[in-house]
Design a protein around this motif. Structure first.
Motif, PDB file in Angstrom:
ATOM      1  N   VAL A  60       0.826  -1.200   0.000  1.00 47.26           N
ATOM      2  CA  VAL A  60       0.000   0.000   0.000  1.00 47.26           C
ATOM      3  C   VAL A  60       0.868   1.261   0.000  1.00 47.26           C
ATOM      4  CG1 VAL A  60      -1.687   1.324   1.347  1.00 47.26           C
ATOM      5  CG2 VAL A  60      -1.953  -1.157   1.097  1.00 47.26           C
ATOM      6  N   SER A  62       1.593   6.882  -6.700  1.00 49.42           N
ATOM      7  CA  SER A  62       0.533   7.850  -7.011  1.00 49.42           C
ATOM      8  C   SER A  62       1.008   9.274  -6.764  1.00 49.42           C
ATOM      9  CB  SER A  62      -0.705   7.543  -6.171  1.00 49.42           C
ATOM     10  OG  SER A  62      -1.217   6.267  -6.461  1.00 49.42           O
ATOM     11  N   SER A  63       1.736   9.476  -5.665  1.00 47.68           N
ATOM     12  CA  SER A  63       2.205  10.826  -5.371  1.00 47.68           C
ATOM     13  C   SER A  63       3.230  11.285  -6.379  1.00 47.68           C
ATOM     14  CB  SER A  63       2.820  10.861  -3.962  1.00 47.68           C
ATOM     15  OG  SER A  63       3.961  10.047  -3.881  1.00 47.68           O
ATOM     16  N   ASN A  97       0.932   4.145  -2.856  1.00 43.30           N
ATOM     17  CA  ASN A  97       0.730   5.560  -2.526  1.00 43.30           C
ATOM     18  C   ASN A  97       1.901   6.417  -3.005  1.00 43.30           C
ATOM     19  OD1 ASN A  97      -1.716   5.002  -1.303  1.00 43.30           O
ATOM     20  ND2 ASN A  97      -0.826   4.781   0.745  1.00 43.30           N
TER      21      ASN A  97
END
Length: 266
Positions: A257, A264-265, A261
């Motif tokens: 996870v 994505s950032s 993340n």
């Protein structure tokens, strides 16, 4: 096969020709010694193959009579990539620097000489161009040792088959492809399209070797059951396997996870 050869020609892939010759040499040597039982000729071909392999490696490293034909500037760059990966491994030998972290750390661990020709300040890599070094740099000994053990196990079984079993085309084909791929991974990246074949070939080679060896042993013992008969897996073994898979999957979930993340950032 003709399409593959055409691709070698159109892309000027020296690696393709080298590994085609490697796999072909394995088939020819085993065919001569096991099928035709021409051990003298087989040994001569094997010796010639060894000399050719050494000359090819020397040529790739810009030495010997084949240097003009086989050397490419990218070989020198690979030396920098290998050294950076080894330095990462030395810095964290047990756990490595993290899976797929090579590209994030290359500029920190690269040799100062890598900014000089034939490289340059702009030269960058996200892989060591050697699968063993890649694994050592990213996963340390915890990743490298199990991988080497699997390869060694496949090799030991293959050697036993060559000593005990008559010529088997399926086994020889698998072995020739497997050997060629192992040489290829010395100078190539752990790209998914290649890695999937390496793992598949390793599994198939182990399975075929064990099948042949079990059949040979049962024939020697004059046993009735077929060599490929297997007992069904027990419920307890299945439950243990399933439970272990779930536990480790849950343990890895937070890292997965966090990685998603982070992507994505970015």
């Amino acid at each position: 096969f003709p399409v593959t050869i055409t691709a070698f020609y159109l892309t000027k892939s020296q690696q393709g020709y080298i590994f085609l010759a490697t796999g072909g040499a394995v088939i020819v040597n085993i065919y001569l010694m096991k099928k035709l039982r021409l051990k003298v000729v087989g040994n001569l071909v094997l010796a010639g193959t060894g000399v050719g392999f050494i000359a090819s490696i020397a040529g790739i490293l810009q030495k010997g009579p084949l240097a003009d034909y086989l050397y490419q500037p990218s070989v020198s760059l690979r030396g920098f990539y290998w050294q950076a990966g080894l330095d990462m491994f030395k810095d964290s030998p047990i756990y490595g620097k993290g899976l797929d972290a090579y590209g994030d750390l290359y500029l920190r661990f690269r040799e100062p000489a890598s900014i000089l020709p034939p490289g340059g300040q702009g030269v960058f890599s996200n892989a060591a161009h050697n699968v063993l070094i890649d694994m050592a740099a990213s996963g340390g000994l915890l990743l490298l040792i199990p991988y080497v053990v699997i390869l060694f196990y496949a090799l030991v079984l293959a050697v036993r088959v060559l000593k005990l079993i008559e010529f088997d085309w399926v086994f020889v084909t698998l072995l020739s492809c497997w050997v060629a791929f192992q040489f290829e991974l010395i100078i190539s990246i752990n790209q998914i399209g290649l890695a999937v074949w390496v793992w598949a070939l390793t599994g198939l080679l182990i399975a075929r070797s064990k099948w042949l060896l079990e059949g040979q042993r049962e024939t020697h013992q004059k046993s009735a059951p077929a060599p490929n008969r297997k007992e069904p897996i027990s419920p307890s073994a299945f439950l243990i396997t399933a439970a272990t898979t779930i536990v480790f999957s849950l343990a890895a979930l937070p890292e997965q996870v966090a990685d998603m993340n982070f992507k994505s950032s970015m």
